[in-house]
Design a protein around this motif. Sequence first.
Motif, PDB file in Angstrom:
ATOM      1  N   TRP A  12      35.705  40.971  37.065  1.00 61.26           N
ATOM      2  CA  TRP A  12      36.310  39.695  37.708  1.00 61.26           C
ATOM      3  C   TRP A  12      36.906  40.255  38.831  1.00 61.26           C
ATOM      4  O   TRP A  12      37.063  41.425  39.213  1.00 61.26           O
ATOM      5  CB  TRP A  12      37.017  38.489  37.019  1.00 61.26           C
ATOM      6  CG  TRP A  12      36.912  37.667  35.601  1.00 61.26           C
ATOM      7  CD1 TRP A  12      36.345  37.840  34.800  1.00 61.26           C
ATOM      8  CD2 TRP A  12      37.195  36.701  36.152  1.00 61.26           C
ATOM      9  NE1 TRP A  12      35.944  37.429  33.872  1.00 61.26           N
ATOM     10  CE2 TRP A  12      36.548  35.948  34.796  1.00 61.26           C
ATOM     11  CE3 TRP A  12      37.009  35.276  37.088  1.00 61.26           C
ATOM     12  CZ2 TRP A  12      36.170  34.903  34.137  1.00 61.26           C
ATOM     13  CZ3 TRP A  12      37.160  33.929  36.385  1.00 61.26           C
ATOM     14  CH2 TRP A  12      37.001  33.816  35.514  1.00 61.26           C
ATOM     15  N   GLU A  13      36.220  39.363  40.084  1.00 61.06           N
ATOM     16  CA  GLU A  13      37.314  39.596  41.042  1.00 61.06           C
ATOM     17  C   GLU A  13      38.002  38.767  41.619  1.00 61.06           C
ATOM     18  O   GLU A  13      37.905  37.650  41.795  1.00 61.06           O
ATOM     19  CB  GLU A  13      36.366  39.588  42.657  1.00 61.06           C
ATOM     20  CG  GLU A  13      37.246  40.009  43.819  1.00 61.06           C
ATOM     21  CD  GLU A  13      36.301  39.517  44.842  1.00 61.06           C
ATOM     22  OE1 GLU A  13      36.973  39.599  46.079  1.00 61.06           O
ATOM     23  OE2 GLU A  13      34.938  39.100  44.321  1.00 61.06           O
ATOM     24  N   ILE A  14      39.686  39.410  41.613  1.00 61.93           N
ATOM     25  CA  ILE A  14      40.919  38.347  41.524  1.00 61.93           C
ATOM     26  C   ILE A  14      41.648  38.159  42.721  1.00 61.93           C
ATOM     27  O   ILE A  14      41.893  39.918  43.284  1.00 61.93           O
ATOM     28  CB  ILE A  14      42.122  39.362  39.989  1.00 61.93           C
ATOM     29  CG1 ILE A  14      41.596  39.470  38.675  1.00 61.93           C
ATOM     30  CG2 ILE A  14      43.062  38.442  40.154  1.00 61.93           C
ATOM     31  CD1 ILE A  14      40.829  38.329  38.678  1.00 61.93           C
ATOM     32  N   ARG A  15      41.071  37.319  43.206  1.00 60.26           N
ATOM     33  CA  ARG A  15      42.512  37.349  44.840  1.00 60.26           C
ATOM     34  C   ARG A  15      43.699  36.985  44.742  1.00 60.26           C
ATOM     35  O   ARG A  15      44.554  35.965  43.431  1.00 60.26           O
ATOM     36  CB  ARG A  15      41.462  36.660  45.586  1.00 60.26           C
ATOM     37  CG  ARG A  15      40.407  37.167  45.803  1.00 60.26           C
ATOM     38  CD  ARG A  15      38.839  36.092  46.314  1.00 60.26           C
ATOM     39  NE  ARG A  15      37.885  36.738  46.193  1.00 60.26           N
ATOM     40  CZ  ARG A  15      36.949  35.842  46.556  1.00 60.26           C
ATOM     41  NH1 ARG A  15      36.603  34.944  47.303  1.00 60.26           N
ATOM     42  NH2 ARG A  15      35.621  36.651  47.298  1.00 60.26           N
ATOM     43  N   SER A  16      44.564  36.552  45.349  1.00 52.78           N
ATOM     44  CA  SER A  16      45.422  35.955  45.448  1.00 52.78           C
ATOM     45  C   SER A  16      45.883  34.826  47.004  1.00 52.78           C
ATOM     46  O   SER A  16      45.431  35.692  47.917  1.00 52.78           O
ATOM     47  CB  SER A  16      46.745  36.477  45.455  1.00 52.78           C
ATOM     48  OG  SER A  16      46.603  37.570  46.138  1.00 52.78           O
ATOM     49  N   ALA A  17      46.738  33.696  46.876  1.00 52.06           N
ATOM     50  CA  ALA A  17      46.896  33.622  48.120  1.00 52.06           C
ATOM     51  C   ALA A  17      47.907  32.365  47.364  1.00 52.06           C
ATOM     52  O   ALA A  17      47.701  31.316  46.635  1.00 52.06           O
ATOM     53  CB  ALA A  17      45.961  32.541  49.083  1.00 52.06           C
ATOM     54  N   THR A  18      49.489  32.065  48.791  1.00 50.79           N
ATOM     55  CA  THR A  18      50.049  31.150  48.441  1.00 50.79           C
ATOM     56  C   THR A  18      50.676  30.017  49.364  1.00 50.79           C
ATOM     57  O   THR A  18      49.112  30.559  50.728  1.00 50.79           O
ATOM     58  CB  THR A  18      51.153  32.326  48.694  1.00 50.79           C
ATOM     59  OG1 THR A  18      51.796  32.264  50.209  1.00 50.79           O
ATOM     60  CG2 THR A  18      51.558  33.005  48.284  1.00 50.79           C
ATOM     61  N   LEU A  19      50.574  28.830  49.317  1.00 49.08           N
ATOM     62  CA  LEU A  19      49.910  27.910  49.628  1.00 49.08           C
ATOM     63  C   LEU A  19      50.918  27.958  50.780  1.00 49.08           C
ATOM     64  O   LEU A  19      50.554  27.146  51.847  1.00 49.08           O
ATOM     65  CB  LEU A  19      50.425  26.160  48.722  1.00 49.08           C
ATOM     66  CG  LEU A  19      49.687  26.649  47.491  1.00 49.08           C
ATOM     67  CD1 LEU A  19      50.811  24.871  46.282  1.00 49.08           C
ATOM     68  CD2 LEU A  19      48.715  26.583  47.679  1.00 49.08           C
TER      69      LEU A  19
END
Length: 246
Positions: free
Chosen positions: A49-56
Motif C-alpha cells: 500500500w501507499e500510506i499518506r496522511s493529512a490533517t483537516l
Amino acid sequence: MSTLNPPGPMPHTPRIAILTSHGQPSAPPPPEIHLAAIAAAVQDHLPDWEIRSATLSSRGFLEKAMAEDAVIYPFFMARGWFTANVLPKRLAGWRYRMATPFGMDPALPEMTAKALALELSTRGWDLHATDVLLAAHGSARGPKAAEAAERFAENLRAALPGMRLSTGYVEQSPFIAEAARPLAAPSLCLPFFAQSGAHVREDIPEALEIAGYRGDILPVLGALPDMAALIARAIHRTGTLSDGTV
C-alpha cells in the motif's frame, strides 16, 4: 523485419490509504508531522500500500493527498461531527472507503488492557486497588463522542475484571475535575485521545490539578506500542470489503 519484445509485467499500482485527523488550526505543522510519522509506521505493516496522511486543519492537504478508491482512516476517537459531516463534505466527488475510527476499533480495548496490565505490573500496583480515570473529550454537539468513550470503558472493564474505572469529560458532565475528585492514590489517568493536542497537554492536567488529583497521567491511546499494526489491520480490512465504497 524486426521482432518486438514481448511486453513485460504490468507495473504494480499500490492501493492508497490516507490517515486523517483534526490537527490544530492555530499551529498546523506539529500535528501534521506527527501524523506523517504514524503513517510511516503503518506503511511498514502494509508494503503493498501507499500510506499518506493529512490533517483537516492544514488547508488543501487532504484534497492534495486524495486519490480515487482510497481508504480513508479517521484517526479520531468516535464517529462524530468530523467523521460524519466534515470529512464527507471535504471528499465530495471522490470514490473512497471509510474505515472505522481509531477509538471505535473493536481490538482497541484488549490492546489497551494488555498495556494497562503491564503498566500496573511494572509499578507493582494491584489492579483491584488502583483507580483508573478515562479522560475523554465528550461533546456539546451530540452524544456520539461520549457514547464511544463509554462503550470503550465497558469493553475495557470486561477485559480487566475488577478494575475500578470511571470516566470524565473535557466538554460535558461528568467533567474531568468532578470525576477525579473522589479518586485516591494509587490512581492513573488514561486519556481517551488519538494525539496529544491542547486538551491532553493543557485541559486535562488543569482539571486534575483543580481536583487535587495525586495520580499519574498515562500517554494517549494513540501512543500504544501496537497502534500502527492495529491501524494497518483496519486499513487492510476496509480495503478488502466487497462493498462500502462512497
